[in-house]
Design a protein around this motif. Structure first.
Motif, short mmCIF file in Angstrom:
data_model
loop_
_atom_site.label_atom_id
_atom_site.label_comp_id
_atom_site.label_asym_id
_atom_site.label_seq_id
_atom_site.Cartn_x
_atom_site.Cartn_y
_atom_site.Cartn_z
N ALA A 27 25.03 37.65 6.79
CA ALA A 27 24.44 36.44 6.19
C ALA A 27 24.42 35.31 7.21
O ALA A 27 23.40 34.62 7.37
N GLY A 28 25.52 35.12 7.92
CA GLY A 28 25.57 34.08 8.95
C GLY A 28 24.55 34.32 10.05
O GLY A 28 23.89 33.38 10.51
N GLN A 29 24.38 35.58 10.44
CA GLN A 29 23.39 35.90 11.48
C GLN A 29 21.97 35.62 11.02
O GLN A 29 21.14 35.14 11.80
N ALA A 30 21.68 35.90 9.76
CA ALA A 30 20.34 35.62 9.22
C ALA A 30 20.08 34.11 9.23
O ALA A 30 19.00 33.65 9.62
N LEU A 31 21.07 33.34 8.82
CA LEU A 31 20.93 31.87 8.83
C LEU A 31 20.77 31.34 10.25
O LEU A 31 19.96 30.44 10.50
N LEU A 32 21.53 31.91 11.18
CA LEU A 32 21.41 31.50 12.59
C LEU A 32 20.02 31.80 13.14
O LEU A 32 19.45 30.98 13.86
N ALA A 33 19.49 32.97 12.80
CA ALA A 33 18.16 33.34 13.28
C ALA A 33 17.12 32.33 12.81
O ALA A 33 16.21 31.96 13.57
N VAL A 34 17.26 31.88 11.58
CA VAL A 34 16.32 30.88 11.06
C VAL A 34 16.47 29.56 11.80
O VAL A 34 15.50 28.96 12.24
N LEU A 35 17.70 29.12 11.98
CA LEU A 35 17.93 27.84 12.64
C LEU A 35 17.44 27.86 14.09
O LEU A 35 16.88 26.89 14.58
N ARG A 36 17.63 28.97 14.76
CA ARG A 36 17.20 29.11 16.15
C ARG A 36 15.70 29.33 16.30
O ARG A 36 15.14 29.11 17.36
N GLY A 37 15.07 29.81 15.25
CA GLY A 37 13.69 30.25 15.34
C GLY A 37 12.66 29.16 15.16
O GLY A 37 12.99 28.00 14.93
N ASP B 283 10.79 28.70 12.71
CA ASP B 283 10.44 28.65 11.29
C ASP B 283 9.98 27.26 10.87
O ASP B 283 10.16 26.27 11.58
N GLU B 284 9.47 27.22 9.64
CA GLU B 284 9.08 25.96 9.03
C GLU B 284 10.28 25.02 9.01
O GLU B 284 11.42 25.44 8.83
N ASP B 285 10.02 23.73 9.19
CA ASP B 285 11.10 22.75 9.23
C ASP B 285 11.98 22.79 7.99
O ASP B 285 13.20 22.72 8.09
N LEU B 286 11.38 22.93 6.82
CA LEU B 286 12.16 22.93 5.59
C LEU B 286 13.16 24.08 5.57
O LEU B 286 14.31 23.90 5.20
N VAL B 287 12.75 25.26 5.97
CA VAL B 287 13.64 26.42 5.98
C VAL B 287 14.75 26.21 7.01
O VAL B 287 15.92 26.50 6.74
#
Length: 176
Positions: free
Chosen positions: A80-90, A92-96
């Motif tokens: 779960a932490g890795q998935a959240l990190l991937a989003v933050l690093r990626g 992605d849309e600003d809201l996500v």
């Protein structure tokens, strides 16, 4: 097939931009309150969070569920932490990204999560990502590394005042 499997099937059958997807993710995430060890809920939420092609508001709901009910199992917690990190690093849309930053608080004891949160709070291009990363560090509570980040941040024009407030709330003196 239990109710969770049925809801996940409904989710997968919906069109990409259906707001029902958001509602289903919220319902599935709420199931963690009653059964935090459910074998399919955390993997489902993690997959929705990490899927850049998924409906943005469904991804936001998944990050909220992972924040409010982080998995107890170490392996699930890491994924779960890795998935959240991937989003933050990626890209992605600003809201996500903003919600992913906020959701990392319960995972901040992981050294990689800490490093990414520290980098985000210090210099992310999105001010709301910075704000939410700071809120996540605050939610995680005091640690030597988090205190060090807040001391560095206390000199920041935008977030310095809030960093000082958090340090004070933790019973610490701000950097001189």
């Amino acid at each position: 097939m239990d109710r969770t499997d049925s809801l996940i099937e409904q989710f997968r059958a919906l069109p990409a931009e259906s707001d029902q997807k958001r509602e289903l993710v919220a319902t599935i995430g709420d199931m963690l309150a009653d059964r935090p060890d459910h074998p399919v809920v955390v993997p489902f939420l993690t997959s929705v969070t990490a899927d850049a092609e998924e409906y943005e508001l469904a991804r936001v709901e998944a990050t909220k569920a992972l924040r409010l009910r982080p998995p107890a199992d170490a392996g699930s917690r890491l994924r779960a932490g890795q998935a959240l990190l991937a989003v933050l690093r990626g890209p992605d849309e600003d809201l996500v990204r903003q919600y992913a930053a906020m959701a990392l608080g319960p995972y901040a004891d992981d050294p990689e999560v800490h490093e990414v949160l520290a980098a985000a709070v210090m210099d992310d291009f999105d001010r709301l990502v910075r704000d939410n990363a700071l809120a996540a560090l605050n939610e995680a509570g005091p640690s030597d590394k988090r205190i060090e980040v807040l001391h560095r941040l206390s000199e920041d024009a935008a977030l310095g005042h809030e960093a000082v407030r958090i340090l004070t709330a933790w019973g610490l003196e701000p950097a001189a």
